[in-house]
Design a protein around this motif. Structure first.
Motif, short mmCIF file in Angstrom:
data_model
loop_
_atom_site.label_atom_id
_atom_site.label_comp_id
_atom_site.label_asym_id
_atom_site.label_seq_id
_atom_site.Cartn_x
_atom_site.Cartn_y
_atom_site.Cartn_z
N ILE A 3 79.91 -10.91 -34.07
CA ILE A 3 79.22 -9.75 -33.51
C ILE A 3 77.79 -9.75 -34.03
O ILE A 3 77.57 -9.80 -35.25
N PRO A 4 76.81 -9.72 -33.15
CA PRO A 4 75.40 -9.73 -33.59
C PRO A 4 75.12 -8.59 -34.57
O PRO A 4 75.43 -7.43 -34.30
N GLY A 5 74.57 -8.94 -35.71
CA GLY A 5 74.19 -7.92 -36.69
C GLY A 5 75.33 -7.38 -37.52
O GLY A 5 75.13 -6.44 -38.30
N VAL A 6 76.54 -7.95 -37.38
CA VAL A 6 77.71 -7.47 -38.14
C VAL A 6 78.38 -8.66 -38.80
O VAL A 6 78.77 -9.61 -38.13
N SER A 7 78.52 -8.62 -40.11
CA SER A 7 79.18 -9.71 -40.82
C SER A 7 80.68 -9.70 -40.52
O SER A 7 81.24 -8.65 -40.18
N PRO A 8 81.36 -10.85 -40.64
CA PRO A 8 82.81 -10.89 -40.41
C PRO A 8 83.57 -9.91 -41.30
O PRO A 8 84.53 -9.29 -40.86
N ASP A 9 83.14 -9.77 -42.57
CA ASP A 9 83.82 -8.84 -43.48
C ASP A 9 83.66 -7.39 -43.01
O ASP A 9 84.61 -6.60 -43.05
N ASP A 10 82.45 -7.05 -42.56
CA ASP A 10 82.21 -5.68 -42.07
C ASP A 10 82.99 -5.43 -40.78
O ASP A 10 83.52 -4.33 -40.57
N ALA A 11 83.07 -6.45 -39.92
CA ALA A 11 83.82 -6.30 -38.67
C ALA A 11 85.29 -6.04 -38.97
O ALA A 11 85.92 -5.17 -38.36
N ARG A 12 85.85 -6.77 -39.94
CA ARG A 12 87.25 -6.57 -40.29
C ARG A 12 87.47 -5.20 -40.90
O ARG A 12 88.47 -4.53 -40.63
N LEU A 13 86.54 -4.76 -41.74
CA LEU A 13 86.64 -3.43 -42.35
C LEU A 13 86.62 -2.35 -41.28
O LEU A 13 87.40 -1.38 -41.33
N ALA A 14 85.76 -2.52 -40.28
CA ALA A 14 85.67 -1.55 -39.19
C ALA A 14 86.95 -1.56 -38.35
O ALA A 14 87.45 -0.49 -37.96
N ILE A 15 87.49 -2.75 -38.08
CA ILE A 15 88.71 -2.84 -37.28
C ILE A 15 89.89 -2.20 -38.03
O ILE A 15 90.69 -1.47 -37.43
N ASP A 16 89.99 -2.47 -39.32
CA ASP A 16 91.09 -1.89 -40.11
C ASP A 16 91.01 -0.36 -40.11
O ASP A 16 92.03 0.33 -40.00
N ALA A 17 89.79 0.16 -40.24
CA ALA A 17 89.61 1.62 -40.21
C ALA A 17 90.02 2.18 -38.85
O ALA A 17 90.68 3.22 -38.76
N LEU A 18 89.63 1.48 -37.79
CA LEU A 18 89.95 1.93 -36.45
C LEU A 18 91.47 1.93 -36.22
O LEU A 18 92.03 2.87 -35.64
N LYS A 19 92.14 0.88 -36.69
CA LYS A 19 93.60 0.82 -36.54
C LYS A 19 94.27 1.96 -37.31
O LYS A 19 95.25 2.55 -36.83
N SER A 20 93.73 2.28 -38.48
CA SER A 20 94.27 3.41 -39.24
C SER A 20 94.12 4.71 -38.47
O SER A 20 95.00 5.58 -38.48
N MET A 21 92.98 4.86 -37.77
CA MET A 21 92.76 6.07 -36.97
C MET A 21 93.76 6.14 -35.81
O MET A 21 94.30 7.21 -35.50
#
Length: 213
Positions: free
Chosen positions: A42-60
């Motif tokens: 994702i442009p401007g998003v590191s793989p670690d940040d992308a995974r953190l965002a996805i995990d948070a979204l799944k929790s929601m």
């Protein structure tokens, strides 16, 4: 107390979703809609940040499914909680609301969350299993003499999660033929999975194992 308990890691993931540049967020959303489990760069998003965002979204998704509330109401609870956690400023709330409304409307994630809630809606959830095998000597009248016989024993150790996710253990003695029976039961379960997969394939209905890696 916050309207919704949000772990610190999920708060960080939601902050990343809020602060993504518009172009990065659009790419992230498009990638999620294609395949939530195969997020490309994702442009401007590191793989670690992308995974953190996805995990948070799944929790929601899981929290909303478990509480069974409309999206608008759930987003209000999320924003209220983040405000009480002091990680959401009033000026940032409109953007987060707009983004969450789009992110929480992805069918594949919704289905997975519902499947997980159904899968875990039991009082006990299997965690792990081991079988310990040992021998126990059978002594004769003379305890100093070599035991004339040995008893072969097996102990099945089951680990499972109970109330509030607490881990419990259960030990069950097994005979040799019990092990054979267990293997037959497990083999039959695998056969059932294959049968169901073949039945559902023509219907284009996905068979979900929500706890699989």
């Amino acid at each position: 107390m916050p309207a919704l308990k949000i772990p610190e890691s999920d708060r960080a993931g939601l902050a990343l979703l809020r602060d993504m540049p518009g172009e990065s967020f659009a790419a992230f959303l498009a990638a999620l809609e294609r395949s939530p489990e195969a997020i490309a760069d994702i442009p401007g998003v590191s793989p670690d940040d992308a995974r953190l965002a996805i995990d948070a979204l799944k929790s929601m998704y899981q929290a909303r499914t478990y509480n069974d509330v409309p999206i608008d109401e759930f987003i209000s609870d999320v924003c209220e909680s983040l405000t009480e956690y002091k990680v959401l400023k009033p000026g940032d709330e409109p953007l987060l609301r707009e983004r969450l409304a789009r992110l929480l409307d992805i069918e594949s994630l919704s289905i997975s969350a519902k499947a997980l809630v159904l899968r875990t809606d039991y009082p006990y959830i299997f965690c792990a299993a081991r079988i310990f095998t040992d021998i126990r000597p059978v002594f004769g009248e003379d305890a100093s003499a070599t035991p004339p016989a040995m008893v072969l024993t097996h102990t099945l150790k089951l680990e499972y999660h109970g109330a509030l996710g607490h881990l419990h253990e259960l030990y069950v003695a097994l005979r040799a033929d019990d092990i054979v029976e267990l293997r037959e039961v497990l083999d039959r379960a695998e056969t059932k999975i294959k049968t169901l997969e073949s039945m559902l394939k023509p219907l284009e209905t996905k068979l979900i194992d929500p706890l699989a890696d």
